[in-house]
Scaffold this active site. Structure first.
Site, PDB file in Angstrom:
ATOM      1  CG  ASP A 254      -2.365   0.034   0.899  1.00 19.10           C
ATOM      2  OD1 ASP A 254      -2.786   0.990   0.239  1.00 19.10           O
ATOM      3  OD2 ASP A 254      -3.090  -0.889   1.313  1.00 19.10           O
TER       4      ASP A 254
ATOM      5  CG  ASP B  92      -5.117   5.325   0.947  1.00 18.99           C
ATOM      6  OD1 ASP B  92      -6.055   4.523   1.002  1.00 18.99           O
ATOM      7  OD2 ASP B  92      -5.055   6.360   1.642  1.00 18.99           O
TER       8      ASP B  92
ATOM      9  CD  GLU C 290      -8.947   4.187  -1.739  1.00 20.94           C
ATOM     10  OE1 GLU C 290      -9.781   3.598  -1.047  1.00 20.94           O
ATOM     11  OE2 GLU C 290      -8.027   4.893  -1.264  1.00 20.94           O
TER      12      GLU C 290
ATOM     13  CG  HIS D  13      -8.804  -2.131   3.618  1.00 18.56           C
ATOM     14  ND1 HIS D  13      -8.556  -2.102   2.260  1.00 18.56           N
ATOM     15  CD2 HIS D  13      -8.551  -0.880   4.073  1.00 18.56           C
ATOM     16  CE1 HIS D  13      -8.161  -0.889   1.924  1.00 18.56           C
ATOM     17  NE2 HIS D  13      -8.145  -0.140   2.990  1.00 18.56           N
ATOM     18  CG  ASP D  14     -11.512   1.143   2.998  1.00 21.71           C
ATOM     19  OD1 ASP D  14     -11.225   1.118   4.212  1.00 21.71           O
ATOM     20  OD2 ASP D  14     -10.834   1.782   2.159  1.00 21.71           O
TER      21      ASP D  14
END
Length: 603
Positions: free
Chosen positions: A102, A226, A284, A361-362
């Site tokens: 990430d 991210d 993202e 994960h979100d």
């Protein structure tokens, strides 16, 4: 074939996402860690995936589960050491897989050395490394520069006491001094996550050297990036439209993303970092629903990113504004339309690429949201959703436990004590403020969290039926293990040919064997208005595949579309005996025509 449309390793990859805190605890402290991931590399390899995405493991105070990074080159001590990371990279490569990390560089932790220096003095050389702005004085009171609402509640601006030029005695009113005396820093997310100033070229160079190239030089195969479209800010910071008069902080999604210099910054990062290695960049990209707006990010001609993660499908059952976890009913026609829109990016003439995913994960668990977690339908709906995910063009992402059909936490769990996520905590505070004494509204809001909160994806991985699901030997884990682990776990599914795990493995083999159809094939949506089933064709030259998906608990009729060429042959179904013209509840089928054959270099 044009250079831009040549096959790439990352186009033919399947990504497996790992959340370190919840994957595997190797030392019995109740928290997952890097050695725990390494201990499960053979399991991951046998699943049939070939890229690992590791969520943040960097040194962090953990206000937002590691997305608040205090040192990009160090490891959060409870997760392990730098040597453990080196061993994970090596172990992944030894098994013929690749590994991506990430990249979180829209913001840092407030404990990062850069921010500590930035806030130490207004004369600090790093003052301009973050976004500082003067406040306002309204009706004699100090207020932030604008009315934008943070993604985690409250204002996006935080007044920073350490570097105020003026200390005002309490007997003087704030109106007696200029607003410029009050300095706020910008944070799109938590107060502990100050946004970096990407306008500063020195900052960008430091980011590239410290957070990106440092790891690429160590052999990392790329990054999931991210909040990649938030780097460029609208520097006038205009007030957002007031949509909720009950609060001073208003949603500002259209200002958060896709600022005026964004593409310039991404081209520079590609040039200074990614172009020098054979790696993948997955950005993202929220608040960008139209594929035409996404295309500039991922077109190979633009040289910015390889693909992006969009939010439209994953968020279509979420509310908006203050109560973004408020649940709203979703309709299959919208599910189809969003899918069709995303698949446009994979059309060859666009020279671009896309991702497909249902969980991360979100997001809450897809079986509980888009299928059914009732015992009678759980396995079938998990397999049906897997069929959807692994037959679309683009690069699929599987989240840990998705391959087992893991489900949401049960409704009996108390949201205030069992849910740990900062986002959920903020949501519950806002819900109680807005609901007031309305018990029905409060109950409905809690139901939203029980369906859509990020916490559901963060319960520990369910490895077996022993205590703590085999995740940890600790008496207490950092987050409670889902009660479903006795029925849903990897060990129980290993020897079961009818399990969700076995079905994922079979589908991944078929995806690789028929990669011209399922990876690169052209997508065509059929029966657009059917509210119960989804039908689409994948085509590559004279080869056709037909995918049928029943999203209901009832039998549904189907017909083979007239533009499917050739005689359909059943490739796989998630029920033991497929009916002739009827799909069973949550049934999925894949047909190919007689001319479709596995590739010579297939599975």
């Amino acid at each position: 074939m044009a250079t831009e449309t040549l096959p790439k390793w990352w186009k033919e990859a399947t990504v497996y996402q790992i959340y370190p805190a919840s994957f595997k605890d190797s030392n019995g402290d109740g928290l997952g860690d890097i050695p725990g991931i390494s201990s499960k590399l053979d399991y991951i390899k046998t699943l049939g995936v070939n890229v690992l995405w590791i969520c943040p493991f960097y040194k962090s105070p953990q206000y937002d589960m590691g997305y608040d990074i205090s040192d990009y080159q160090d490891v959060h001590a409870p997760y392990g050491t730098k040597a453990d990371i080196d061993a994970l990279i090596q172990g992944t490569h030894e098994r013929g897989m690749k590994i991506i990390f990430d990249l979180v560089v829209n913001h840092t932790s407030h404990e990062h050395a850069w921010f500590k220096e930035s806030r130490s003095s207004r004369d600090s050389p790093k003052r301009d490394w973050y976004m500082w702005r003067p406040g306002k004085v309204v009706d004699g009171k100090r207020v932030p520069p604008n009315n934008w609402r943070s993604n985690f509640g409250g204002s996006v601006w935080e007044w920073d006491e350490p570097t105020q030029e003026v200390r005002v005695p309490r007997l003087f009113a704030p109106a007696c001094i200029g607003a410029d005396a009050y300095q706020y820093y910008l944070h799109y997310f938590a107060v502990q996550q100050p946004d970096l100033n990407w306008e500063n070229p020195v900052v960008r160079k430091a980011v590239y050297a410290t957070a990106v190239n440092f790891w690429l030089d160590k052999g990392v195969d790329g990054f999931r990036i991210d909040t990649v479209n938030m780097y460029s800010k609208y520097l006038d910071f205009p007030d957002a439209e007031v949509v909720d008069p009950s609060t001073p902080w208003q949603p500002a999604d259209k200002y958060y993303s896709n600022g005026p210099r964004l593409h310039e910054f991404l081209k520079e990062m590609h040039r200074e970092c990614f172009s020098k290695y054979d790696v993948v960049s997955i950005g993202e990209c929220p608040n960008t629903p139209d594929w035409k707006d996404v295309l500039p990010f991922v077109s190979t001609r633009e040289k910015e990113l390889d693909m992006v993660i969009q939010f439209d499908l994953a968020s279509m059952d979420h509310g908006g504004g203050e109560l973004r976890l408020w649940h709203r009913d979703w309709k299959l026609h919208l599910f189809k339309a969003i899918t069709e829109d995303a698949q446009m990016l994979a059309i060859p003439e666009h020279n671009a690429w896309c991702t497909t995913y249902l969980e991360n994960h979100d997001q809450a668990r897809s079986v509980s949201r888009f299928g059914s977690d009732e015992p009678a339908f759980r396995v079938q709906s998990a397999k049906m959703l897997a069929t959807y995910l692994l037959t679309l063009s683009g690069t699929p992402i599987i989240y840990q436990g998705e391959e087992l059909g893991m489900v949401n936490m049960p409704p009996s769990w108390d949201v205030d004590t069992e849910y740990k996520d900062l986002n959920t905590i903020d949501y519950m505070q806002e819900l109680r403020r807005i609901a007031g004494d309305d018990k029905d509204k409060l109950a409905q809001g809690i139901r939203g969290a029980q369906l859509t909160a990020r916490d559901h994806s963060r319960t520990p991985m369910q490895w077996d039926g022993s205590a703590n699901a085999g995740f940890s030997t600790a008496k207490q884990t950092w987050m409670r293990v889902n009660d479903s682990y006795r029925e849903i776990n990897a060990a129980a599914q290993e020897g079961d040919g009818g399990s969700v795990l076995a079905y994922y493995r079979a589908l991944l083999k078929l995806r690789h064997a028929y990669k011209q159809l399922f990876v690169y094939g052209q997508f065509e949506l059929c029966d657009i208005d059917n509210k119960d089933t989804m039908t689409f064709i994948k085509r590559s030259g004279a080869e056709y595949a037909l995918v049928l998906l029943n999203f209901t608990k009832e039998d549904q009729p189907f017909v083979v579309p007239s533009h499917f060429k050739g005689q359909p042959e059943l490739l796989i179904s998630n029920v033991p005996e497929a009916g002739k013209h009827v799909l069973r509840p949550f049934e999925a089928r894949i047909y190919v025509n007689q001319g479709a054959k596995p590739s010579a270099n297939g599975a």
